[in-house]
Write a protein that holds these residues in place. Sequence first.
Motif, short mmCIF file in Angstrom:
data_model
loop_
_atom_site.label_atom_id
_atom_site.label_comp_id
_atom_site.label_asym_id
_atom_site.label_seq_id
_atom_site.Cartn_x
_atom_site.Cartn_y
_atom_site.Cartn_z
N HIS A 208 -5.76 -58.90 7.67
CA HIS A 208 -6.04 -57.76 8.53
C HIS A 208 -7.27 -58.02 9.38
O HIS A 208 -8.17 -58.76 8.97
N ARG A 209 -7.32 -57.40 10.53
CA ARG A 209 -8.51 -57.46 11.37
C ARG A 209 -9.48 -56.36 10.94
O ARG A 209 -9.05 -55.25 10.60
N VAL A 210 -10.76 -56.65 10.96
CA VAL A 210 -11.78 -55.67 10.59
C VAL A 210 -12.78 -55.54 11.72
O VAL A 210 -13.32 -56.55 12.21
N ARG A 211 -13.00 -54.33 12.12
CA ARG A 211 -13.99 -54.03 13.18
C ARG A 211 -15.09 -53.17 12.55
O ARG A 211 -14.83 -52.05 12.10
N TRP A 212 -16.29 -53.71 12.51
CA TRP A 212 -17.42 -53.01 11.87
C TRP A 212 -18.18 -52.23 12.94
O TRP A 212 -18.67 -52.80 13.92
N GLU A 213 -18.27 -50.92 12.76
CA GLU A 213 -18.97 -50.06 13.71
C GLU A 213 -20.23 -49.48 13.06
O GLU A 213 -20.15 -48.85 12.02
N GLU A 214 -21.38 -49.71 13.70
CA GLU A 214 -22.61 -49.05 13.25
C GLU A 214 -22.58 -47.62 13.80
O GLU A 214 -23.32 -47.25 14.71
N ALA A 215 -21.71 -46.84 13.20
CA ALA A 215 -21.37 -45.52 13.75
C ALA A 215 -22.49 -44.50 13.59
O ALA A 215 -22.45 -43.44 14.21
N ARG A 216 -23.46 -44.81 12.75
CA ARG A 216 -24.56 -43.87 12.51
C ARG A 216 -25.91 -44.51 12.79
O ARG A 216 -26.93 -44.07 12.27
N GLY A 217 -25.91 -45.56 13.61
CA GLY A 217 -27.13 -46.30 13.89
C GLY A 217 -27.91 -45.74 15.07
O GLY A 217 -28.04 -46.39 16.11
N GLY A 218 -28.41 -44.53 14.95
CA GLY A 218 -29.19 -43.92 16.02
C GLY A 218 -28.47 -42.77 16.69
O GLY A 218 -27.27 -42.56 16.51
N SER A 219 -29.23 -42.04 17.52
CA SER A 219 -28.70 -40.81 18.12
C SER A 219 -27.56 -41.07 19.10
O SER A 219 -26.69 -40.22 19.31
N THR A 220 -27.54 -42.26 19.73
CA THR A 220 -26.48 -42.55 20.70
C THR A 220 -25.28 -43.24 20.07
O THR A 220 -24.27 -43.45 20.75
N GLY B 107 12.14 -56.55 3.02
CA GLY B 107 11.71 -57.79 3.65
C GLY B 107 11.13 -57.59 5.04
O GLY B 107 10.72 -58.54 5.69
N ASP B 108 11.09 -56.35 5.53
CA ASP B 108 10.48 -56.09 6.82
C ASP B 108 9.00 -56.45 6.76
O ASP B 108 8.36 -56.37 5.71
N ARG B 109 8.44 -56.85 7.90
CA ARG B 109 7.06 -57.30 7.92
C ARG B 109 6.10 -56.16 7.64
O ARG B 109 6.34 -55.02 8.07
N PRO B 110 4.99 -56.43 6.95
CA PRO B 110 4.00 -55.39 6.69
C PRO B 110 3.31 -54.98 7.98
O PRO B 110 3.39 -55.68 8.99
N PRO B 111 2.62 -53.85 7.99
CA PRO B 111 2.02 -53.35 9.22
C PRO B 111 0.90 -54.25 9.71
O PRO B 111 0.21 -54.89 8.94
N ASP B 112 0.74 -54.28 11.01
CA ASP B 112 -0.32 -55.02 11.67
C ASP B 112 -1.53 -54.09 11.75
O ASP B 112 -1.58 -53.22 12.60
N VAL B 113 -2.50 -54.27 10.85
CA VAL B 113 -3.57 -53.29 10.68
C VAL B 113 -4.89 -53.79 11.27
O VAL B 113 -5.31 -54.91 11.00
#
Length: 370
Positions: free
Chosen positions: A82-94, A48-54
Motif C-alpha cells: 500500500h502507499r502511505v502518505r504522512w500528513e503533519e495535519a496538526r503541525g501549526g495553525s496553518t 481471486g479478484d485483486r485486492p483494493p489499491d489503497v
Amino acid sequence: MSPRVGPQGPTRPTRPTPTLAFVESPVQLLNVLEWAHGSGRTPGAPAGDRPPDVTVVVLSPGDPMTRGQLRRMAELARDEGHRVRWEEARGGSTAPLRTVRGLTPLLREANRVVIGDPFSRYVQLLLTLTRAPELVVVDDGTATMEFTAQLAGGERLVRWHRRGGRPGPRDLLFAPVSGAARRRLTPTGDRAVEVFSAMPIATVPEGVRITANDFSWTRSRFGPPRISAGADLVGTSLVETGVVDPDRYLDAVRALARAHGATRYFAHRRESPEKLHRLATSTGLEVCRPDLPLELIARRGPIGRTVLSFPSTVVHTLPLALAGTGARVAVCDIEPDWLTERASPRAHGFLSGVTGTARDVHRLRSVCAG
C-alpha cells in the motif's frame, strides 16, 4: 500481465478501485490492513479478484507514543504494497488548511473512502469534500458500537464519554459540518456504506452493510506466539479521559496483579508517564510501552496464558487475534464507585455493555476474584 480474452476479443485486466483511507491511530491503520486483506474486495466480485489499491493517509497526531506506533504500522502497510502518505495535519495553525487543500484532489478522484474515526472533526470535514460512491468505516475500538447506534437513531455524532453534557461553543460552530458528515455516512441509492468491525453491532443502521473483522491478516502475518505460564495486564486510558478515578484505578490494578500473579503491564498509548511511574512503583509490575497495537504484540509473543483487561476494545479483539493459541482473556468490570464526577451518566452502562457483549472471555466476579 497478458490481456484476458473475452467473448468479443482481448480485454484489459481489471484495475482495482482507487481507495483512499484516512487514519489517526495505529489501531485504525491495523484495521485498514485487515479490511484490505479480507473484506476489502469489491462487493460481489468473484473469488481471486485483486485486492483494493489503497492509499493510506496518516493524519498524524501530536502525541509521541501514537506517532511512533503509527510509523511502525506505516512500515507494515508499505510492506503489504500500500502507499502511505504522512500528513503533519496538526503541525501549526496553518496545517489543517494546508492538509485539506492538498488532499482535495485525491478525495475527488477516489471511488472508495475508508475512515477509522467518524467522530473526528478532521475526518468529518474531509467527508464533506468527497462524492465517492463507497464509504467504509473500520474499527476505532469500542467507539464503533456507539457510532452505529447513533447513526441508526439519527443522532448527532458524539463520543460516548462526552455524552450527557451540553455542546460547547466549538461543537455548535462545527455542527453544520458534523451534520453533513453524518448524512454522507447514511446510505443512499447512489452511495454504499460498510462497517468493518470486530465489535458487536446491536443496532444496524438501515442500508449499512456489516462485515466481520476476524483478524485474519494479523494471524497470517504473526505468530503463533509462545505462551508463558503467568498473567499479563492490559492498561486503559479511562483515567486520562476523566471517566475513572486514578486512585481507584491504581487500587484495582494492584488487586488484580496480586490475585492473578501478573508481572507485566501493557500500557495504553494515551496513559500518562506520571500515572505509569506511580503504578510501577506501587505495584512492582513491569510497565511495557508497546511499539505496535496490542493485537500484534500479543500475536508475536511471548504473552501470558491469562491476559487481564478492564472493559475496552481488546476484550473483543484479543480473543480473535489469539484464537487457537491457548491464551485466555479475562475482563474485570469497572465498579460504579470508581467513576469520577465528570464521567458521563452513560459511562457505567456503556462499559458494562462492552464487557457483557464480549465473546470468548472470562468475566471476573470481582476485582479480586478468579
